[in-house]
Design an enzyme around this catalytic site. Structure first.
Site, mmCIF file in Angstrom:
data_model
loop_
_atom_site.group_PDB
_atom_site.id
_atom_site.type_symbol
_atom_site.label_atom_id
_atom_site.label_comp_id
_atom_site.label_asym_id
_atom_site.label_seq_id
_atom_site.Cartn_x
_atom_site.Cartn_y
_atom_site.Cartn_z
ATOM 1 C CB SER A 1 -0.908 -0.186 1.188
ATOM 2 O OG SER A 1 -0.176 0.122 2.363
ATOM 3 N N GLY B 1 2.916 2.608 -2.332
ATOM 4 C CA GLY B 1 4.061 2.653 -2.668
ATOM 5 C C GLY B 1 4.609 2.309 -1.844
ATOM 6 C CD GLU C 1 -0.563 5.625 -9.270
ATOM 7 O OE1 GLU C 1 -0.101 6.285 -9.627
ATOM 8 O OE2 GLU C 1 -0.669 4.652 -8.842
ATOM 9 C CD GLU D 1 1.467 0.555 -9.245
ATOM 10 O OE1 GLU D 1 1.908 -0.061 -9.198
ATOM 11 O OE2 GLU D 1 1.087 1.356 -8.334
ATOM 12 C CG ASP E 1 -2.009 7.610 -2.393
ATOM 13 O OD1 ASP E 1 -2.295 8.270 -3.501
ATOM 14 O OD2 ASP E 1 -1.321 6.826 -2.028
ATOM 15 C CB THR E 2 -2.395 11.484 -6.098
ATOM 16 O OG1 THR E 2 -3.497 10.753 -6.638
ATOM 17 C CG2 THR E 2 -1.200 10.638 -5.882
ATOM 18 N NE ARG F 1 -0.881 9.557 2.853
ATOM 19 C CZ ARG F 1 -0.945 8.888 2.409
ATOM 20 N NH1 ARG F 1 0.433 8.647 0.841
ATOM 21 N NH2 ARG F 1 -1.103 7.432 1.717
#
Length: 391
Positions: free
Chosen positions: A156, A158, A264, A276, A283-284, A361
């Site tokens: 997850s 990255g 992505e 992907e 998240d982005t 994060r």
């Protein structure tokens, strides 16, 4: 769209991180009942849900127990590490799984979604191969060439990803990937390093009874395989936007169901290359909390409930920047929030995670400005003012 959609619905969220938290907030605003499930207590989404359950989502028995107990109308996975064959069982019993149980099973592992895109749908991806031993990784790395990118097929945000410059770094990449693999998988993917101009996320909204629609592409920057900042609009040529939309629609049509997909792409000088896909908010896409009239979580909710999405408005140059922890702590506080919020058109979201560790994060800064560069600078500056301290 039908006028007969009855609310509230009972929604079970599998995975209760910061993306799940924002989804629960959106669901609660329309009066829905939400059960937040995760492997640890007091996860972000649990703090705003109606009730919470702590289980191993890789345990079929644990999943059976919470679903039997709560009898949800919809099961909405927020993470990859779930016993997905159990979701197929729930679906067969008449519970809606988002986007579908099959799609969740497909996208749980990077190898399966890559095979679907490349082999079955004929979509251009990076050259890739798989390894289940270090020896296999050495061989496939030589075949693909250096530099390349090594990552677990299942992880997850990255985690476990590294860029490998030469043969001497292969073993270190193997160890890092395996150490950060989620679930049962001991398999890594190695892919060619794409010299891209920009990496984008195309938020793709698949609806039950209406056409697939798209948000304006989101540009993003990663470090250690994890997103650091994102911005919208991405500023890419219209023909490449149309290409990415066509590819995203092709892949999401093959997966089926409804909901938002974070698709992505690598955008090079000449190509749009599929990277992907996540069958959920991305998240982005947290930038949409400030950049759109409907954020990605509200769009996901409307899509899964079958509610109309008549218009998505993008408000102009906007950006997000992550707030990261620097050390391990089980008791944390934040300082600098007031300083971060002193600037016009800046917002801060703190996720409420109960503990910290390096690079975790913990929050995100959001900003709007006259152009994307200024928005990125504002968001990054605001994020840097927020400090995490042990208490």
């Amino acid at each position: 769209m039908s006028d007969s959609i009855k609310l509230p619905k009972k929604l079970m969220l599998l995975g209760s991180g910061e993306l799940g938290k924002e989804f629960v907030i959106a669901a609660q605003r329309l009066g829905n009942y939400v059960i937040a499930v995760d492997r640890y207590a007091n996860a972000p989404a649990m703090q705003v849900a109606d009730c919470a359950e702590v289980i191993s989502m890789l345990s079929a028995d644990d999943l059976e127990a919470v679903v039997t107990k709560h009898q949800p109308d919809l099961i909405i996975p927020e993470i990859e590490a779930i016993r997905t064959e159990k979701l197929l069982e729930f679906e067969q019993r008449g519970i809606t799984v988002i986007p579908t149980a099959a799609a969740t099973n497909y996208t749980m592992n990077r190898d399966r979604i890559r095979e679907l895109a490349n082999k079955e749908l004929g979509i251009r991806t990076a050259k890739y191969g798989y390894a289940v031993t270090l020896e296999e990784l050495i061989a496939i790395s030589d075949e693909i060439g250096f530099p390349n990118v090594v990552k677990p097929v299942m992880s997850s945000s990255g985690k476990g990803q590294s860029v490998v410059a030469n043969q001497d770094e292969v073993e270190q990449a193997w160890n890092y990937a395996i150490a950060n693999s989620r679930g049962d998988s001991q398999k890594v993917i190695v892919e060619e390093f794409i010299n891209f101009e920009i990496e984008i996320t195309l938020l793709t909204i698949k609806q039950w009874n209406a056409p697939t629609i798209f948000c304006s592409p989101i540009g993003h920057r990663q470090e250690r395989g994890d997103y650091q900042e994102s911005w919208q609009p991405a500023g890419i040529a219209e023909d490449k936007i149309l290409q990415s939309q066509a590819i995203a629609k092709k892949v999401t049509d093959a997966l089926g169901g409804a909901g938002i997909f974070g698709v992505e792409f690598f955008i090079t000088k000449d190509e749009v290359i599929f990277s992907e896909l996540s069958p959920r908010p991305h998240d982005t896409g947290m930038v949409t909390l400030i950049s759109q009239n409907l954020n990605e979580f509200e769009l996901h909710l409307r899509a899964v409930l079958g509610l109309p999405i008549p218009h998505i408005e993008q408000f102009g140059p906007s950006a997000s920047a992550v707030i990261l922890a620097s050390e391990k702590s089980d008791s944390i506080s934040f300082i600098g929030v007031a300083e971060a919020l002193a600037q016009k058109n800046v917002d801060i979201k703190l996720f409420g995670k109960p503990s910290a560790h390096p690079y975790r994060r913990m929050g995100v800064a959001l900003a709007q400005a006259e152009n994307v560069q200024q928005a990125r600078e504002k968001a990054t500056t605001a994020a840097s003012k927020v400090q995490i301290i042990s208490t």
